[in-house]
Design an enzyme around this catalytic site. Structure first.
Site, short mmCIF file in Angstrom:
data_model
loop_
_atom_site.label_atom_id
_atom_site.label_comp_id
_atom_site.label_asym_id
_atom_site.label_seq_id
_atom_site.Cartn_x
_atom_site.Cartn_y
_atom_site.Cartn_z
N GLU A 113 0.84 -1.20 0.00
CA GLU A 113 0.00 0.00 0.00
C GLU A 113 0.88 1.26 0.00
O GLU A 113 0.75 2.14 0.86
CB GLU A 113 -0.98 -0.02 1.18
CG GLU A 113 -1.93 -1.19 1.11
CD GLU A 113 -3.13 -1.13 2.07
OE1 GLU A 113 -3.20 -0.21 2.91
OE2 GLU A 113 -4.01 -2.01 1.93
N GLU A 166 -4.93 -8.66 -0.37
CA GLU A 166 -5.69 -8.36 0.85
C GLU A 166 -7.17 -8.26 0.47
O GLU A 166 -7.54 -7.38 -0.32
CB GLU A 166 -5.23 -7.06 1.52
CG GLU A 166 -3.90 -7.20 2.23
CD GLU A 166 -3.51 -5.99 3.06
OE1 GLU A 166 -4.42 -5.30 3.58
OE2 GLU A 166 -2.30 -5.74 3.17
O1 AHR Z 1 -5.04 -6.05 6.99
C1 AHR Z 1 -4.94 -4.91 7.78
C2 AHR Z 1 -4.31 -3.74 7.02
O2 AHR Z 1 -5.12 -3.37 5.96
C3 AHR Z 1 -2.97 -4.00 6.38
O3 AHR Z 1 -1.91 -3.86 7.27
C4 AHR Z 1 -2.91 -2.94 5.34
O4 AHR Z 1 -2.11 -3.31 4.25
C5 AHR Z 1 -4.36 -2.71 4.97
O5 AHR Z 1 -4.68 -1.38 4.94
#
Ligand code: AHR
Length: 518
Positions: free
Chosen positions: A196, A323
């Site tokens: 990110e 994610e």
């Molecule tokens: O999964 C929790 C968080 O969500 C992670 O650390 C981040 O990459 C995302 O914003």
């Protein structure tokens, strides 16, 4: 809410009544038109240093009374082995861009205590570091998917980490790894270049990130000749295509000096920030709203896939949704920043819908990681000291095992409609695939929480004799497994004989069913 409660309460009767009134939904699969292989890596997991995800969830230490192997809890490993976890992404997440790997090697009692500012500001003891993670991945049988620190680290730091991990040569770093107990080089099959970077990973513009990417993709080398390494660039957050375009354009015009094999996409089912949707005790409106939001993954994958196609029509670069999952209001009383939440039958449907979307786009989506594996967000496993339970989402991953590396087959059906207020959803969602042994598998979700669905399954060229598999249903859409009642939401066997070459199944309201038809 009342409508949902009543509908669920009478579901046992509704099954018999509705079946007399409705023609079954015909789901047919064309076995003559095989699609792409559903890469097993779409069933990947994510384990960040966050809350009780690592400490307690995986690591209890060798002196713990909780049964463990070299400090890693045996019950969690056994449960994860049973779902054939293909890869585990570690150490983050936002944590990765503040992680300095040298803090996590060498004698454990000499490792520094650092801070975890992203997640509760707690002390990070660094007890679970590189060797502990690699041991864990090996115990589970999963590939290591490491994320390097692009945000606050240096290219030299990442390059050293990769040399430390992968060189078979007696360089200083190779010898240091040996001295720390692992003379053989490790395999690092997947490497994330930052996390990110548009947000917690450094708030970089796409152009800035591309500059960093080129440097890291050059110098974070894999030295292990026995193992290829897939490098995955940071990609988009939701629908914006700025990162997708910048990374793919750079890749198309790249020189010999760097390369990547994947680009990531992050997208949660959250219902709006900050997360406020309840994990339990919710009504039909919240149920439908989150399923509706989940289905938007299809348009995200399509949108980013189209941008990628414009630079890479041969689909050399994988889209890795590293994610995804439901991000709900935290469990009341849980520590701030620990992202603890219960996991209900609704989450099982959210998992099935996402997996079905990835499978429908198997030619481009060749990796995905649910967030997160243990005790955090949409977890497979919850622990409470020595106790462990398997969530409804875990059961979906187990039921979908036949889809790992199976060949997608096109399915056609009239989904019907399920309405809740102004939300309209398809009543059912389905995918099909052929496994290596030639068996044809269907995965079907009945989204309607108030009505069972009758379906008839047909396969071209095969007169079906029977269907066998499992179904996951629950007393209520917010039913969960607890330490006191861990078997509330568990799969039940399905075995149905065909008539006239077709199999008829009755799917319970808000259920997920996986069957092989033969
Ligand atoms: O999964 C929790 C968080 O969500 C992670 O650390 C981040 O990459 C995302 O914003």
């Amino acid at each position: 809410m009342l409508k949902l409660a009543m509908a669920l309460a009478v579901s046992a009767f509704a099954t018999a009544v509705s079946s007399a009134a409705e023609a079954p939904i015909a789901i047919s699969v064309d076995t003559g038109k095989p699609g792409a292989v559903i890469n097993r890596h779409i069933f990947g997991q994510f384990a960040e240093h966050l809350g009780r995800g690592i400490y307690e969830g995986i690591w209890v230490g060798p002196d713990s009374t909780i049964p463990n192997t070299r400090g890693i809890r045996n019950d969690v490993v056994a449960a994860l082995k049973a779902i054939k976890v293909p890869n585990v992404r570690w150490p983050g997440g936002c944590f990765a861009d503040e992680y300095h790997w040298r803090n996590g090697i060498g004698p454990r009692d000499a490792r520094p205590a650092t801070l975890n500012p992203n997640w509760g500001g707690v002390i990070e003891p660094n007890t679970f570091g590189t060797h502990e993670f690699m041991d864990f991945a090996q115990q589970v049988g999963a590939d290591a998917y490491l994320s390097i620190n692009v945000g606050s680290g240096t290219p030299a730091e990442s390059a050293d980490w990769l040399e430390y991990l992968t060189t078979p040569q007696p360089s200083a770093l190779g010898k240091e790894r040996g001295a720390n107990g692992h003379p053989e080089p490790y395999a690092v099959p997947m490497l994330g270049i930052g996390n990110e970077s548009w947000g917690c990973g450094g708030s970089m513009t796409p152009e800035h990130y591309v500059g960093q990417l080129k440097i890291s993709a050059r110098y974070a080398r894999n030295y292990n000749p026995a193992q290829k390494m897939m490098r995955i660039a940071v990609g988009p957050d939701g629908p914006s295509t700025a990162y997708t375009t910048a990374v793919m354009e750079a890749w198309k015009n790249k020189t010999w000096a760097w390369d990547i094999e994947g680009i990531s996409l992050h997208s949660y089912t959250v219902g709006g920030w900050p997360p406020s949707y309840k994990a339990t005790g919710f009504g039909e409106a919240e149920y439908a709203r989150l399923l509706d939001e989940t289905r938007r993954m299809e348009s995200l994958v399509t949108t980013h896939g189209a941008v990628m196609d414009s630079f890479d029509p041969q689909k050399k670069i994988a889209l890795v949704v590293d994610e995804w999952g439901a991000w709900l209001a935290p469990t009341p009383g849980s520590p701030e920043g620990f992202l603890e939440q219960q996991n209900s039958q609704r989450d099982a449907l959210i998992a099935a819908l996402n997996i079905n979307i990835f499978a429908r786009h198997a030619d481009r989506v060749r990796g995905a990681n649910i967030a997160q594996m243990v005790n955090v967000l949409q977890a497979m496993i919850l622990t409470d000291k020595e106790k462990m339970l398997l969530t409804p989402t875990y059961h979906v991953f187990k039921m979908y095992l036949p889809f790992q590396d199976a060949t997608a087959l096109p399915v056609s059906f009239q989904a019907g409609e399920y309405r809740s207020g102004d939300i309209k959803l398809p009543r059912i969602d389905a995918i099909a695939a052929r496994d290596a042994a030639g068996k044809v598998w269907f995965a079907i979700a009945n989204l309607d929480p108030g009505r069972p669905a009758e379906v008839s399954l047909g396969t071209s060229g095969i007169a079906a004799r029977e269907a066998r598999g499992e179904t996951l249903a629950a007393p209520k859409v917010d039913s969960v497994n607890t330490f006191a009642a861990p078997g509330t939401v568990v799969p039940k066997a399905v075995s149905v004989r065909a008539t006239g070459g077709k199999v008829k199944l009755r799917l319970a309201p808000a259920s997920v069913t996986v069957v092989a038809v033969q």
